[in-house]
Design a protein around this motif. Structure first.
Motif, mmCIF file in Angstrom:
data_model
loop_
_atom_site.group_PDB
_atom_site.id
_atom_site.type_symbol
_atom_site.label_atom_id
_atom_site.label_comp_id
_atom_site.label_asym_id
_atom_site.label_seq_id
_atom_site.Cartn_x
_atom_site.Cartn_y
_atom_site.Cartn_z
ATOM 1 N N ALA A 1 33.860 2.845 6.524
ATOM 2 C CA ALA A 1 32.988 3.856 5.586
ATOM 3 C C ALA A 1 33.768 5.734 6.426
ATOM 4 O O ALA A 1 34.200 6.474 5.882
ATOM 5 C CB ALA A 1 32.487 3.851 4.852
ATOM 6 N N ARG A 2 32.684 5.777 7.355
ATOM 7 C CA ARG A 2 32.645 6.749 7.802
ATOM 8 C C ARG A 2 33.359 7.958 7.923
ATOM 9 O O ARG A 2 34.399 8.847 8.181
ATOM 10 C CB ARG A 2 31.598 6.902 8.139
ATOM 11 C CG ARG A 2 31.320 8.570 9.368
ATOM 12 C CD ARG A 2 30.275 8.563 10.178
ATOM 13 N NE ARG A 2 29.886 9.703 9.499
ATOM 14 C CZ ARG A 2 27.728 9.684 9.930
ATOM 15 N NH1 ARG A 2 27.354 9.161 10.703
ATOM 16 N NH2 ARG A 2 27.519 10.835 9.310
ATOM 17 N N GLN A 3 34.310 6.844 9.724
ATOM 18 C CA GLN A 3 35.368 6.665 9.649
ATOM 19 C C GLN A 3 36.591 6.808 9.393
ATOM 20 O O GLN A 3 37.483 7.633 8.706
ATOM 21 C CB GLN A 3 35.729 5.579 10.670
ATOM 22 C CG GLN A 3 35.349 5.423 12.018
ATOM 23 C CD GLN A 3 35.541 4.735 12.941
ATOM 24 O OE1 GLN A 3 35.511 2.941 12.328
ATOM 25 N NE2 GLN A 3 35.091 4.239 14.511
ATOM 26 N N ALA A 4 36.719 6.436 7.872
ATOM 27 C CA ALA A 4 37.926 6.530 6.924
ATOM 28 C C ALA A 4 38.037 7.966 5.926
ATOM 29 O O ALA A 4 38.690 8.214 5.839
ATOM 30 C CB ALA A 4 37.726 5.304 5.370
ATOM 31 N N SER B 1 44.877 3.428 2.768
ATOM 32 C CA SER B 1 45.162 2.448 1.833
ATOM 33 C C SER B 1 43.627 1.394 2.286
ATOM 34 O O SER B 1 44.038 0.821 3.695
ATOM 35 C CB SER B 1 46.146 1.874 1.907
ATOM 36 O OG SER B 1 46.674 1.790 2.465
ATOM 37 N N THR B 2 43.538 0.635 1.747
ATOM 38 C CA THR B 2 42.917 -0.594 1.836
ATOM 39 C C THR B 2 43.753 -1.755 2.333
ATOM 40 O O THR B 2 44.711 -1.815 1.433
ATOM 41 C CB THR B 2 41.701 -0.820 0.743
ATOM 42 O OG1 THR B 2 42.570 -1.041 -0.514
ATOM 43 C CG2 THR B 2 40.738 0.423 0.810
ATOM 44 N N PRO B 3 42.615 -3.160 3.008
ATOM 45 C CA PRO B 3 43.956 -4.276 3.496
ATOM 46 C C PRO B 3 44.212 -5.209 1.726
ATOM 47 O O PRO B 3 43.214 -4.834 0.727
ATOM 48 C CB PRO B 3 42.893 -5.247 3.977
ATOM 49 C CG PRO B 3 42.574 -4.420 4.288
ATOM 50 C CD PRO B 3 41.506 -2.648 3.401
ATOM 51 N N GLN B 4 45.423 -5.253 1.387
ATOM 52 C CA GLN B 4 45.694 -6.183 0.439
ATOM 53 C C GLN B 4 46.306 -7.542 1.203
ATOM 54 O O GLN B 4 47.409 -7.813 2.152
ATOM 55 C CB GLN B 4 47.208 -5.018 -0.025
ATOM 56 C CG GLN B 4 46.515 -3.282 -0.977
ATOM 57 C CD GLN B 4 47.563 -3.361 -0.828
ATOM 58 O OE1 GLN B 4 48.488 -3.531 -1.727
ATOM 59 N NE2 GLN B 4 47.548 -1.466 -0.988
#
Length: 52
Positions: free
Chosen positions: A23-26, A39-42
């Motif tokens: 989360a910190r890297q994102a 974007s998050t995995p889908q």
């Protein structure tokens, strides 16, 4: 960015890469100049129905 290793790179239709981020890297990546979006995995399930 420190600690980020791309898993896949894209350059034909999109310009980007896939990586597992904390989360910190994102959050840090999102603030990086030139980054347009994250974007998050889908996952998609392909279903078919019988045709008559």
């Amino acid at each position: 960015m420190d600690g980020v290793r791309p898993l896949y790179a894209y350059d034909l239709l999109l310009n980007g890469f896939t990586a597992d981020l904390t989360a910190r890297q994102a959050e840090e990546m999102a603030r990086t100049p030139g980054v347009v979006s994250l974007s998050t995995p889908q996952s998609f399930i392909v279903a078919s129905s019988p045709t008559a």
